[in-house]
Design a protein around this motif. Structure first.
Motif, PDB file in Angstrom:
ATOM      1  N   ASP A   1     -12.872   7.465   3.224  1.00 55.87           N
ATOM      2  CA  ASP A   1     -13.128   6.484   2.169  1.00 55.87           C
ATOM      3  C   ASP A   1     -13.732   5.187   2.692  1.00 55.87           C
ATOM      4  O   ASP A   1     -14.154   4.342   1.899  1.00 55.87           O
ATOM      5  CB  ASP A   1     -11.830   6.157   1.421  1.00 55.87           C
ATOM      6  CG  ASP A   1     -11.406   7.293   0.506  1.00 55.87           C
ATOM      7  OD1 ASP A   1     -12.284   8.098   0.122  1.00 55.87           O
ATOM      8  OD2 ASP A   1     -10.217   7.386   0.182  1.00 55.87           O
ATOM      9  N   TYR A   2     -13.787   5.029   3.988  1.00 53.75           N
ATOM     10  CA  TYR A   2     -14.278   3.779   4.568  1.00 53.75           C
ATOM     11  C   TYR A   2     -15.628   3.960   5.252  1.00 53.75           C
ATOM     12  O   TYR A   2     -16.172   3.003   5.799  1.00 53.75           O
ATOM     13  CB  TYR A   2     -13.261   3.236   5.573  1.00 53.75           C
ATOM     14  CG  TYR A   2     -11.907   3.022   4.948  1.00 53.75           C
ATOM     15  CD1 TYR A   2     -11.563   1.790   4.394  1.00 53.75           C
ATOM     16  CD2 TYR A   2     -10.982   4.062   4.869  1.00 53.75           C
ATOM     17  CE1 TYR A   2     -10.332   1.600   3.801  1.00 53.75           C
ATOM     18  CE2 TYR A   2      -9.741   3.876   4.271  1.00 53.75           C
ATOM     19  CZ  TYR A   2      -9.427   2.648   3.739  1.00 53.75           C
ATOM     20  OH  TYR A   2      -8.219   2.467   3.141  1.00 53.75           O
TER      21      TYR A   2
ATOM     22  N   ARG B   1     -15.428   4.605  -0.870  1.00 51.17           N
ATOM     23  CA  ARG B   1     -14.888   3.851  -1.999  1.00 51.17           C
ATOM     24  C   ARG B   1     -14.684   2.382  -1.671  1.00 51.17           C
ATOM     25  O   ARG B   1     -14.737   1.530  -2.547  1.00 51.17           O
ATOM     26  CB  ARG B   1     -13.547   4.464  -2.424  1.00 51.17           C
ATOM     27  CG  ARG B   1     -13.679   5.833  -3.061  1.00 51.17           C
ATOM     28  CD  ARG B   1     -12.369   6.236  -3.691  1.00 51.17           C
ATOM     29  NE  ARG B   1     -11.296   6.277  -2.709  1.00 51.17           N
ATOM     30  CZ  ARG B   1     -10.002   6.196  -3.008  1.00 51.17           C
ATOM     31  NH1 ARG B   1      -9.633   6.019  -4.259  1.00 51.17           N
ATOM     32  NH2 ARG B   1      -9.087   6.276  -2.072  1.00 51.17           N
ATOM     33  N   PHE B   2     -14.435   2.069  -0.408  1.00 51.99           N
ATOM     34  CA  PHE B   2     -14.126   0.697  -0.028  1.00 51.99           C
ATOM     35  C   PHE B   2     -15.277   0.096   0.768  1.00 51.99           C
ATOM     36  O   PHE B   2     -15.960   0.774   1.534  1.00 51.99           O
ATOM     37  CB  PHE B   2     -12.843   0.655   0.815  1.00 51.99           C
ATOM     38  CG  PHE B   2     -11.666   1.285   0.117  1.00 51.99           C
ATOM     39  CD1 PHE B   2     -11.332   0.924  -1.166  1.00 51.99           C
ATOM     40  CD2 PHE B   2     -10.918   2.267   0.748  1.00 51.99           C
ATOM     41  CE1 PHE B   2     -10.255   1.500  -1.810  1.00 51.99           C
ATOM     42  CE2 PHE B   2      -9.844   2.858   0.121  1.00 51.99           C
ATOM     43  CZ  PHE B   2      -9.510   2.472  -1.183  1.00 51.99           C
ATOM     44  N   ASP B   3     -15.487  -1.187   0.553  1.00 48.76           N
ATOM     45  CA  ASP B   3     -16.560  -1.907   1.238  1.00 48.76           C
ATOM     46  C   ASP B   3     -16.049  -2.366   2.591  1.00 48.76           C
ATOM     47  O   ASP B   3     -15.639  -3.514   2.765  1.00 48.76           O
ATOM     48  CB  ASP B   3     -17.017  -3.097   0.391  1.00 48.76           C
ATOM     49  CG  ASP B   3     -18.220  -3.794   0.998  1.00 48.76           C
ATOM     50  OD1 ASP B   3     -18.860  -3.188   1.866  1.00 48.76           O
ATOM     51  OD2 ASP B   3     -18.509  -4.938   0.606  1.00 48.76           O
ATOM     52  N   ALA B   4     -16.083  -1.465   3.569  1.00 46.88           N
ATOM     53  CA  ALA B   4     -15.563  -1.769   4.897  1.00 46.88           C
ATOM     54  C   ALA B   4     -16.716  -2.041   5.853  1.00 46.88           C
ATOM     55  O   ALA B   4     -17.845  -1.582   5.660  1.00 46.88           O
ATOM     56  CB  ALA B   4     -14.728  -0.597   5.422  1.00 46.88           C
TER      57      ALA B   4
ATOM     58  N   GLN C   1      -6.486   2.258   8.197  1.00 49.57           N
ATOM     59  CA  GLN C   1      -6.855   2.001   6.812  1.00 49.57           C
ATOM     60  C   GLN C   1      -6.478   0.578   6.411  1.00 49.57           C
ATOM     61  O   GLN C   1      -7.247  -0.115   5.729  1.00 49.57           O
ATOM     62  CB  GLN C   1      -6.170   3.010   5.885  1.00 49.57           C
ATOM     63  CG  GLN C   1      -6.662   4.435   6.049  1.00 49.57           C
ATOM     64  CD  GLN C   1      -5.881   5.415   5.193  1.00 49.57           C
ATOM     65  OE1 GLN C   1      -5.032   5.011   4.393  1.00 49.57           O
ATOM     66  NE2 GLN C   1      -6.150   6.705   5.367  1.00 49.57           N
TER      67      GLN C   1
ATOM     68  N   ASN D   1      -9.262  -2.381   5.461  1.00 48.71           N
ATOM     69  CA  ASN D   1      -9.254  -2.881   4.083  1.00 48.71           C
ATOM     70  C   ASN D   1      -8.019  -3.730   3.833  1.00 48.71           C
ATOM     71  O   ASN D   1      -7.187  -3.410   3.000  1.00 48.71           O
ATOM     72  CB  ASN D   1      -9.299  -1.695   3.106  1.00 48.71           C
ATOM     73  CG  ASN D   1      -9.582  -2.139   1.690  1.00 48.71           C
ATOM     74  OD1 ASN D   1     -10.201  -3.162   1.461  1.00 48.71           O
ATOM     75  ND2 ASN D   1      -9.115  -1.354   0.735  1.00 48.71           N
TER      76      ASN D   1
ATOM     77  N   ASP E   1      -7.547  -6.716   2.453  1.00 49.08           N
ATOM     78  CA  ASP E   1      -7.431  -7.367   1.153  1.00 49.08           C
ATOM     79  C   ASP E   1      -7.104  -6.384   0.041  1.00 49.08           C
ATOM     80  O   ASP E   1      -6.455  -6.748  -0.941  1.00 49.08           O
ATOM     81  CB  ASP E   1      -8.748  -8.091   0.814  1.00 49.08           C
ATOM     82  CG  ASP E   1      -9.034  -9.229   1.775  1.00 49.08           C
ATOM     83  OD1 ASP E   1      -8.063  -9.756   2.352  1.00 49.08           O
ATOM     84  OD2 ASP E   1     -10.212  -9.562   1.957  1.00 49.08           O
ATOM     85  N   GLY E   2      -7.558  -5.165   0.219  1.00 55.49           N
ATOM     86  CA  GLY E   2      -7.329  -4.194  -0.834  1.00 55.49           C
ATOM     87  C   GLY E   2      -6.126  -3.322  -0.609  1.00 55.49           C
ATOM     88  O   GLY E   2      -5.871  -2.423  -1.385  1.00 55.49           O
TER      89      GLY E   2
ATOM     90  N   ASN F   1      -4.494  -1.137  -3.779  1.00 51.03           N
ATOM     91  CA  ASN F   1      -5.003   0.228  -3.660  1.00 51.03           C
ATOM     92  C   ASN F   1      -3.986   1.208  -3.105  1.00 51.03           C
ATOM     93  O   ASN F   1      -4.042   2.384  -3.380  1.00 51.03           O
ATOM     94  CB  ASN F   1      -6.249   0.258  -2.768  1.00 51.03           C
ATOM     95  CG  ASN F   1      -7.422  -0.405  -3.449  1.00 51.03           C
ATOM     96  OD1 ASN F   1      -7.551  -0.367  -4.663  1.00 51.03           O
ATOM     97  ND2 ASN F   1      -8.275  -1.035  -2.669  1.00 51.03           N
ATOM     98  N   ASP F   2      -3.103   0.732  -2.261  1.00 47.56           N
ATOM     99  CA  ASP F   2      -2.157   1.651  -1.638  1.00 47.56           C
ATOM    100  C   ASP F   2      -0.852   0.910  -1.401  1.00 47.56           C
ATOM    101  O   ASP F   2      -0.750   0.067  -0.512  1.00 47.56           O
ATOM    102  CB  ASP F   2      -2.722   2.179  -0.319  1.00 47.56           C
ATOM    103  CG  ASP F   2      -1.963   3.426   0.147  1.00 47.56           C
ATOM    104  OD1 ASP F   2      -0.851   3.634  -0.358  1.00 47.56           O
ATOM    105  OD2 ASP F   2      -2.489   4.157   0.988  1.00 47.56           O
TER     106      ASP F   2
END
Length: 428
Positions: free
Chosen positions: A251-252, A257-260, A336, A340, A342-343, A347-348
């Protein structure tokens, strides 16, 4: 028409368009299937390829026949998608097909024979070893060597399943490899060819799509996970650890999905591969890099500030520890949170969760335990369990019960056995 059906090739490396512009799965780099391999009907009987519908057969000897318009069954099939109105070839053992038989000759046939010889060598060596009679050091060394021997085979299984799956995708219609072999879909063809299960084939293809080369606008690009791909090609990482890294960081990656930060993502992938293999993998110097004299120059140990753009290869041994696949999965979860931060909270919830512990209602003489622990607390608890449950901490003196069993002749002194299972030991 039969030749067109059996001899057609599945296009590969087609750049995705429209909504699939960033779907790299539609652009795996793979050589085009050899049309000659399916010539001569690929060994399939002509009647099995011949249409039996009136809509597909014309009037004999110029005799007038019923009008075939766009409203026919073939016309509807054409508008619905890839034309599959022709009957599917009957499945036959690939070893009986002339194209497959020709693949076992020539230079490629020599490579197949080399693989067969390697398998025969492994069987001969294992037949000469009585595993039950080995000493402890010997069985440990054999276990490691067998795992090392099997990893290149696992990498080859992933690669071949990925290519077969790509060439068998349903979007190709009659040009699908599965359809031309008489299979219903890509997984059906794969399990027929290998004798394995559908879940295993899905597992191999899913991993292969992340570690296989890609094609884009006629150019071959490196895999989405180049460090994992290089480690698998070197035979230093198993499928379990590779899956843990790919799943944890998918996802990274680019278009995830995430802006990494992709530099950080690549660093995380390299670090996880290093932890899983005990080897350092990195980019070598390309032909256009400063100070590069040849394509094979790794640049290791010199000019560390030079940015290398060459392929990823093994640079040397790691100075750290090597961890099993389960630990790599936990480490990927930690990455992870790093990629990410900040998210992580929205998100998790796992990264913000607090450890909890409670007792359930007494049932059958036991209170069930309920709760959960953070990865940090789990690590502390596991360290305690490992310390106290180590085989080296076996009881040196018998308990009162064990003394009674010794006196009764039921237990030999000096060979006191702990008959508790792992759960009972942890509870105690």
């Amino acid at each position: 028409m039969d030749d067109e059906l059996v001899g057609s090739t599945a296009p590969t490396g087609t750049p995705p368009t429209g909504p699939n512009l960033h779907d790299w799965n539609t652009a795996l780099a793979a050589p085009a299937p050899d049309a000659v391999a399916f010539s001569d009907g690929a060994g399939l009987d002509a009647p099995s390829l011949r249409s039996t519908t009136d809509a597909e057969s014309g009037p004999a000897d110029g005799a007038p026949g019923p009008t075939r318009g766009r409203g026919s069954a073939a016309g509807h099939a054409g508008r619905a998608g890839p034309r599959l109105s022709k009957p599917k070839p009957e499945w036959r053992d690939p070893a009986e097909l002339p194209g497959v038989q020709r693949a076992h000759t020539g230079l490629f046939g020599e490579k197949l024979q080399a693989l067969d010889d390697a398998a025969r060598t492994v069987r001969a060596v294992m037949d000469s070893i009585d595993v039950n009679a080995l000493s402890d050091p010997e069985v440990v060394a054999l276990t490691q060597m067998v795992e090392r021997t099997g990893r290149p085979v696992d990498a080859a299984r992933v690669a071949t399943a990925t290519v077969v799956g790509y060439r068998s995708r349903s979007a190709l219609g009659r040009e699908s490899l599965a359809w031309r072999f008489g299979a219903t879909h890509q997984n059906d063809l794969l399990i027929r060819l290998t004798g394995t299960s559908v879940p295993e084939m899905k597992r191999r293809v899913a991993l292969g799509e992340k570690v296989a080369p890609r094609a884009w606008s006629g150019a071959v690009l490196e895999p989405v996970f180049p460090f994992v791909a290089a480690a698998m090609a070197a035979g230093e990482i198993g499928i379990d650890a590779a899956e843990a890294i790919v799943t944890g960081l998918a996802d990274y990656k680019v278009h995830g999905r995430f802006d990494a930060n992709q530099t950080q993502v690549d660093g995380g992938e390299a670090a996880l591969v290093e932890s899983a293999t005990g080897s350092v993998f990195g980019r070598t110097r390309g032909p256009n890099d400063p100070g590069s004299e040849s394509d094979g120059d790794t640049g290791a140990g010199t000019d560390t500030d030079v940015v290398c753009t060459g392929p990823i290869k093994r640079l040397g041994a790691s100075a750290g520890f090597t961890f099993p696949a389960d630990r790599i999965r936990e480490m990927a979860a930690t990455w992870q949170a790093v990629l990410n931060p900040d998210g992580a909270a929205p998100n998790d919830a796992v990264f913000e969760a607090k450890s909890t512990f409670s007792f359930g209602k007494l049932t059958q003489g036991l209170h069930p335990l309920r709760g959960g622990v953070t990865p940090e607390l789990k690590g502390i608890m596991q360290t305690l369990f490992d310390s106290f449950l180590s085989a080296r901490r076996a009881p040196a003196f018998p308990s009162a019960e064990e003394q009674q069993r010794i006196e009764a002749g039921e237990l030999v002194p000096g060979e006191i056995l702990d008959e508790r299972d792992g759960g009972q030991k942890r509870a105690d």
